[in-house]
Design a protein around this motif. Structure first.
Motif, PDB file in Angstrom:
ATOM      1  N   PHE A  78      74.408  50.020  15.491  1.00  0.00           N
ATOM      2  CA  PHE A  78      74.230  49.512  16.376  1.00  0.00           C
ATOM      3  C   PHE A  78      75.184  50.862  17.485  1.00  0.00           C
ATOM      4  N   ILE A  79      74.496  51.466  18.031  1.00  0.00           N
ATOM      5  CA  ILE A  79      75.667  52.750  19.438  1.00  0.00           C
ATOM      6  C   ILE A  79      74.381  52.449  20.540  1.00  0.00           C
ATOM      7  N   ALA A  80      75.165  51.671  21.331  1.00  0.00           N
ATOM      8  CA  ALA A  80      74.713  51.675  22.511  1.00  0.00           C
ATOM      9  C   ALA A  80      74.432  53.171  23.351  1.00  0.00           C
ATOM     10  N   GLY A  81      73.193  52.732  24.258  1.00  0.00           N
ATOM     11  CA  GLY A  81      72.573  54.116  25.102  1.00  0.00           C
ATOM     12  C   GLY A  81      71.839  55.205  24.045  1.00  0.00           C
ATOM     13  N   ARG A  82      71.811  55.137  23.454  1.00  0.00           N
ATOM     14  CA  ARG A  82      70.792  56.557  22.329  1.00  0.00           C
ATOM     15  C   ARG A  82      69.385  55.720  22.613  1.00  0.00           C
ATOM     16  N   GLN A  83      68.748  57.109  22.784  1.00  0.00           N
ATOM     17  CA  GLN A  83      67.088  56.912  23.187  1.00  0.00           C
ATOM     18  C   GLN A  83      66.154  57.504  22.414  1.00  0.00           C
ATOM     19  N   HIS A  84      65.363  57.003  22.358  1.00  0.00           N
ATOM     20  CA  HIS A  84      64.139  57.864  21.230  1.00  0.00           C
ATOM     21  C   HIS A  84      63.559  58.522  22.592  1.00  0.00           C
ATOM     22  N   SER A  85      63.022  59.760  22.731  1.00  0.00           N
ATOM     23  CA  SER A  85      62.552  60.093  24.115  1.00  0.00           C
ATOM     24  C   SER A  85      61.116  60.059  23.811  1.00  0.00           C
ATOM     25  N   ALA A  86      60.529  59.694  22.888  1.00  0.00           N
ATOM     26  CA  ALA A  86      58.860  59.693  22.191  1.00  0.00           C
ATOM     27  C   ALA A  86      58.993  58.430  22.649  1.00  0.00           C
ATOM     28  N   PHE A  87      59.893  57.333  22.863  1.00  0.00           N
ATOM     29  CA  PHE A  87      59.759  55.616  22.657  1.00  0.00           C
ATOM     30  C   PHE A  87      60.692  54.984  23.675  1.00  0.00           C
ATOM     31  N   PRO A  88      60.810  55.388  24.843  1.00  0.00           N
ATOM     32  CA  PRO A  88      61.591  54.658  25.637  1.00  0.00           C
ATOM     33  C   PRO A  88      61.379  53.065  25.735  1.00  0.00           C
ATOM     34  N   ASN A  89      60.266  52.055  25.590  1.00  0.00           N
ATOM     35  CA  ASN A  89      59.999  51.237  25.147  1.00  0.00           C
ATOM     36  C   ASN A  89      60.117  50.463  24.070  1.00  0.00           C
ATOM     37  N   ILE A  90      60.516  50.974  23.050  1.00  0.00           N
ATOM     38  CA  ILE A  90      60.687  50.321  22.232  1.00  0.00           C
ATOM     39  C   ILE A  90      61.577  49.498  21.909  1.00  0.00           C
ATOM     40  N   ASN A  91      61.364  48.162  21.320  1.00  0.00           N
ATOM     41  CA  ASN A  91      62.439  47.200  21.176  1.00  0.00           C
ATOM     42  C   ASN A  91      62.004  46.820  19.533  1.00  0.00           C
ATOM     43  N   GLY A  92      63.725  46.213  19.150  1.00  0.00           N
ATOM     44  CA  GLY A  92      63.558  45.637  17.532  1.00  0.00           C
ATOM     45  C   GLY A  92      63.112  44.636  17.370  1.00  0.00           C
ATOM     46  N   ASN A  93      62.279  44.502  18.418  1.00  0.00           N
ATOM     47  CA  ASN A  93      60.544  43.349  17.411  1.00  0.00           C
ATOM     48  C   ASN A  93      60.023  43.729  18.943  1.00  0.00           C
ATOM     49  N   PRO A  94      58.495  43.591  17.930  1.00  0.00           N
ATOM     50  CA  PRO A  94      56.930  43.544  18.873  1.00  0.00           C
ATOM     51  C   PRO A  94      56.736  42.134  19.162  1.00  0.00           C
ATOM     52  N   LEU A  95      57.064  41.315  18.313  1.00  0.00           N
ATOM     53  CA  LEU A  95      56.612  40.163  18.884  1.00  0.00           C
ATOM     54  C   LEU A  95      57.085  39.554  20.464  1.00  0.00           C
ATOM     55  N   LYS A  96      57.895  40.467  20.497  1.00  0.00           N
ATOM     56  CA  LYS A  96      58.942  39.465  21.534  1.00  0.00           C
ATOM     57  C   LYS A  96      57.360  39.893  22.915  1.00  0.00           C
ATOM     58  N   ASN A  97      56.614  40.140  22.652  1.00  0.00           N
ATOM     59  CA  ASN A  97      55.870  41.435  24.208  1.00  0.00           C
ATOM     60  C   ASN A  97      54.562  39.960  23.314  1.00  0.00           C
ATOM     61  N   LEU A  98      54.393  38.887  22.376  1.00  0.00           N
ATOM     62  CA  LEU A  98      53.715  38.123  22.461  1.00  0.00           C
ATOM     63  C   LEU A  98      54.089  36.628  23.181  1.00  0.00           C
ATOM     64  N   LYS A  99      53.146  36.150  23.959  1.00  0.00           N
ATOM     65  CA  LYS A  99      52.721  34.651  24.804  1.00  0.00           C
ATOM     66  C   LYS A  99      52.520  33.726  23.939  1.00  0.00           C
ATOM     67  N   MET A 100      53.623  33.295  23.685  1.00  0.00           N
ATOM     68  CA  MET A 100      53.207  31.868  23.050  1.00  0.00           C
ATOM     69  C   MET A 100      52.281  31.005  22.854  1.00  0.00           C
ATOM     70  N   THR A 101      52.114  30.588  24.608  1.00  0.00           N
ATOM     71  CA  THR A 101      51.676  29.175  25.155  1.00  0.00           C
ATOM     72  C   THR A 101      49.919  30.192  25.353  1.00  0.00           C
ATOM     73  N   ASP A 102      49.766  31.181  25.870  1.00  0.00           N
ATOM     74  CA  ASP A 102      48.437  31.874  25.840  1.00  0.00           C
ATOM     75  C   ASP A 102      48.083  31.927  24.124  1.00  0.00           C
TER      76      ASP A 102
END
Length: 467
Positions: free
Chosen positions: A420-444
């Motif tokens: 883990f190196i703080a501040g590193r970026q991917h030019s093609a994936f600016p919004n990628i996070n380590g867990n795609p399931l974070k965008n899952l709204k569990m209530t819905d």
């Protein structure tokens, strides 16, 4: 069973197809004088289109007077080969971008490095080429992870950390050591926190910090802030003592890659081993990723499959659905393949034979070829063997991919993918996070499951369940 001149895109034709299949259902009404006798339910599989059209054809016959008129003897199910193809689309959505050619460590950069030009942004155009690239890409990430975990400079060096300590007094086991280190690696770089499905918001109180709010909108925005800064954002201190929060997009990409590719490899291995229980268990994970990856149709079909095994079918039929998911012609371990893939092979052989009749395809030719296909294939193979004529088997053989994997590992050496190196970026994936399931709204998501289960429960062909 023969080839029908029907198009499953049309309702009338699909009804004829289902009726043709129905003649193979035991105890249908044409076999017994008692018209009210319940037919023995038989599973009928296919790709998503066949699965969906099959259900529509049966639903159109819900007003039939007898169980056989309502076509209740057939239970549609979804097969595994087309699920593999859909899972490739999920991986492509999260990991593949044509603008990432200069970002070493990405899937598209690996495609260019290996000159896999037959792989495109649509993996279904060449399934096997995309699968081969994914296998090499996964192996390269695992080898790089092993180098990092054991402190190796290259694949030929000796470990400098997490080494095996051979102590005769403790009766150390090499197998247990390997499994323990593999578990540690998976826990550190693959496993992630998934919101519990049973969570329900009873009051306007944040479920992360228990702060109370007056408006639901304010609570939602506050919880989104917690989700955004939950796992993949790490604190670091500056020389002035100020604590900042930042991300490492490269590390996030590594985490997502391992998660998706290892799920795919696990599913592929479960199919080859004929492990139906593991296949169904993996579908629970696939369901979550389908919902956040823009695959609503396969999410719906996967949920119905899970409901079939848990509540919609009898225990006997659910057992058949779980364990009767592959075929094996070699009688050896690790040689199973999905049923729908076997049908695709038969379709290919049929098309090769039927087109040899000078382009004239009649129903008589179709019937003759479809009924003699297996026999003629055996005759041709036997003739080629006796005459020592080389003929490609058509089977997919394992190739030595070590050279291509080492090419990718060499590229990954200086990237520190697992640090883990703080501040590193991917030019093609600016919004990628380590867990795609974070965008899952569990209530819905929970409300969606309730609505779907209500629809499943109203399907007439799931009752009675005592067969």
């Amino acid at each position: 069973m023969g080839i029908l001149g029907k198009n499953e895109q049309y309702v009338d034709d699909m009804i004829d197809i289902v009726k043709h299949l129905y003649q193979y259902v035991p105890f249908h009404e044409d076999q017994l004088p008692d018209k009210e006798t319940q037919p023995v339910k038989v599973l009928s599989g296919g790709d998503y289109l066949t699965f969906e059209r099959h259900k529509e054809a049966q639903s159109s016959k819900v007003d039939g007077r007898t169980p056989s008129k309502r076509l209740e003897g057939l239970i549609p199910k979804i097969e595994d080969f087309h699920v593999q193809a859909e899972w490739q689309k999920v991986i492509w959505k999260h990991l593949y971008s044509t603008s990432s050619s200069r970002d070493i460590g990405t899937l598209y950069a690996a495609r260019n490095a290996l000159k896999a030009h037959n792989v495109s942004s649509t993996p279904s155009k060449d399934f096997y080429a995309s699968a081969e690239l994914l296998n090499k890409f996964t192996d390269a990430y695992l080898v790089s992870g092993a180098l990092h975990h054991f402190g190796l400079k290259d694949v030929n060096s000796s470990p400098t950390r997490n080494k095996f300590e051979d102590n005769p007094d403790s009766k150390s086991d090499v197998k247990q050591y390997i499994l323990s280190e593999a578990r540690t690696f998976v826990d550190n770089y693959v496993m992630t926190k998934v919101p519990e499905l049973t969570q329900e918001q009873q009051s306007l109180k944040c479920k992360y910090c228990e702060q109370e709010f007056v408006q639901p909108v304010s609570l939602k925005q506050h919880e989104q802030f917690h989700i955004q800064f939950a796992e993949d954002i790490q604190p670091y201190s500056t020389s002035t003592g100020t604590v900042h929060f930042t991300q490492d997009k490269v590390f996030n990409y590594t985490h997502t890659t391992l998660m998706l590719c290892l799920l795919r490899r696990n599913h592929d291995n479960a199919i080859h081993m004929g492990d139906g229980a593991r296949i169904v268990r993996l579908y629970k994970y696939f369901l979550l990723f389908y919902k956040v990856s823009g695959c609503p149709k396969y999410a719906y079909a996967t949920l119905e499959l899970l409901c079939q095994t848990m509540c919609l079918l009898s225990e006997r039929k659910a057992y058949q659905l779980t364990w009767n998911r592959s075929v094996n012609y070699q009688g050896q371990i690790d040689t199973n393949h999905p049923m729908d893939l076997d049908i695709e092979h038969d379709n290919k052989s049929f098309k090769n034979d039927v087109t040899s009749h000078r382009g004239v395809i009649t129903q008589r030719i179709i019937d003759r070829v479809s009924r003699s296909l297996d026999t003629t294939d055996r005759i041709v193979r036997n003739y080629n063997a006796i005459s020592k004529v080389h003929h490609p088997s058509g089977k997919h053989t394992s190739k030595n991919t070590e050279g291509d994997v080492l090419i990718l590992v060499k590229q990954f050496e200086d990237l520190k993918l697992y640090d883990f190196i703080a501040g590193r970026q991917h030019s093609a994936f600016p919004n990628i996070n380590g867990n795609p399931l974070k965008n899952l709204k569990m209530t819905d998501f929970k409300q969606w499951i309730k609505k779907c289960c209500m629809k499943f429960s109203k399907k007439h062909y799931y009752y009675p369940k005592n067969q």
